[in-house]
Design an enzyme around this catalytic site. Structure first.
Site: not given
Length: 468
Positions: A178, A79, A154
């Site tokens: 997330s 990420k 996310s």
């Protein structure tokens, strides 16, 4: 078996035996990242030349008989809020498009020490602030099982890249679900460790009281190996715990005899759909057949923990974003800005009271759920994975209800600081993955992984490949 069909542990072990090379694995991963990665909005940036150089260096080290770590030569990607010195870290926003940190995240440094490769940065919701994968700049994360459906957020790119066999695993962050949301939506495993188990040094923050770093991979065993590498105290992050880190893989015996799993049956009624409830019951049956004792328990009150966690996140996110909102307010998506700005208007006493209530709410939860159990079995989503359109078009009330349903069973665990894991459990009629969630007492990740691994020994949902 194709190279990219190997799990992380299978790939690492095959590398260790000299059956495959890191160069071959990395070339295959890069090809998939460059093609499927772009079409699914999973990739922020990659440098093929640098990645291949890393791979050749790892192969040369092994050929020379140099000491090799548990992940030596395995290509990973993460990420894009994990800092690496000298590399742009965008945080999913144009505001950070030229941010070049001068430090490397502890979690990445530990993966480096274990020999893993870091070959790309992966997409995320803008500033890690959406459970769907929404990002107006880079585009919505696209579910590899159906590009019209959400990938979850996310940590959308981490789950997409893992599910679509672009890389063998990835790191994400979890503030209200997330890691677990996209893992469930894409059909892979996502682990949120106990608050303080993994260092957050060098990781872009959302809410310092809730953020957790954890792995996304195809199997519980893969997550066990990744967690064994990244967990542990860190002097650069005073919030990390000194609790000893066990060998998580060693706990994966496949035997659940004596393990007690609490099931709050009320959650299998409204608001969970009958289809999802059926998949949940099927997962419980597998765990029971593996030797677990299934214990009914009252449903804990999620509303209080969810509300308190939302208050904490709002205030802490506002504090993080205050400088940028003062100078670049128009560079925020409206949906993201509207979730951050209420934090400026919550009284300090309410924020203080929310943090002070944490201990009591946790004790109440423990008394209800863990009085006679080691784990609790929970839904991930109350309904099937929704389409992207359903989360952005239509009446605001309907959109809010859809988003609330996505986070109902996850957000409270962040406020309580408990470890939890999302595990693939089949598919709903729309062809999208479904999953269930296990949660444990603080620092009992080994028990979570033991149960998840046992379940995966008798199921093959994690072996299913999206129709790329």
């Amino acid at each position: 078996m194709m190279l990219l069909d190997l799990t992380l542990v299978e790939a690492a072990d095959a590398l260790a035996r000299g059956e495959i090379t890191s160069e071959a694995l990395t070339a295959a991963s890069l090809d998939r990242l460059e093609h499927a990665g772009k079409s699914l909005n999973a990739v922020i940036a990659l440098d093929r030349d640098s990645a291949m150089m890393q791979a050749r260096d790892r192969d040369a080290m092994r050929a020379k008989g140099a000491p090799c770590g548990k992940l030596h030569g395995v290509p990973l990607a993460h990420k894009d809020l994990f800092y690496r010195a000298g590399r742009v870290s965008t945080y999913g926003s144009p505001i950070r498009s030229d941010h070049v940190p001068d430090v490397t995240a502890t979690a990445l440094a530990r993966l480096d020490s274990a020999g893993a490769l870091d070959i790309a940065t992966l997409s995320l919701s803008e500033f890690a602030f959406s459970p769907t994968g929404f990002n107006q700049t880079t585009g919505h994360g696209r579910n590899p099982w159906s590009v019209e459906h959400i990938a979850g957020g996310s940590s959308s790119g981490s789950a997409i890249a893992t599910a679509a066999r672009m890389v063998f695993g990835a790191l994400g962050t979890d503030t209200g679900g997330s890691i677990r949301h996209p893992a469930a939506a894409c059909g892979v495993v996502g682990l949120k460790p106990t608050l303080g188990r993994v260092s957050r040094f060098g990781v872009g923050p959302l809410s310092v009281s809730l953020d957790c770093v954890g792995p996304v991979a195809r199997t519980a065993r893969d997550c066990a190996r990744l967690l064994s590498v990244i967990a542990g105290s860190d002097p650069q992050d005073p919030a990390t715990s000194a609790v000893a880190v066990p060998d998580f893989e060693r706990a994966l015996s496949g035997d659940l005899a004596g393990l007690r799993i609490a099931v709050p049956r009320a959650f299998h009624d409204a608001p969970v759909t009958a289809e999802v409830a059926g998949l949940l019951e099927a997962s419980i049956a597998v765990l029971r057949e593996r030797g677990a004792q299934i214990v009914d328990c009252p449903a804990p009150d999620l509303d209080v923990a969810n509300a308190l966690g939302q208050a904490v996140m709002a205030v802490e996110a506002a504090a993080v974003h205050r400088p940028w909102l003062a100078t670049r307010r128009d560079d925020y998506a409206e949906v993201v800005r509207s979730r951050i700005e209420p934090g400026f208007f919550l009284p300090a006493v309410e924020y203080h009271d929310a943090l002070r209530a944490r201990r009591k709410v946790l004790q109440d939860y423990m008394d209800v759920v863990f009085a006679n159990a080691d784990l609790v079995h929970l839904p991930m989503f109350a309904q099937e994975v929704p389409t992207i359109a359903r989360t952005i078009d239509g009446e605001p009330g309907e959109i809010s209800a859809t988003l609330a349903a996505l986070t109902r069973f996850t957000r409270s665990l962040n406020f309580l600081g408990l470890p939890a894991i999302s595990i693939p459990a089949g598919f709903t009629r729309n062809g999208l993955p479904a999953g269930f969630q296990l949660a444990a007492r603080p620092f009992h990740e080994a028990t979570l992984l033991r149960a998840a691994d046992a379940y995966q020994r008798d199921t093959d949902w994690h072996r299913k490949t999206p129709p790329l």
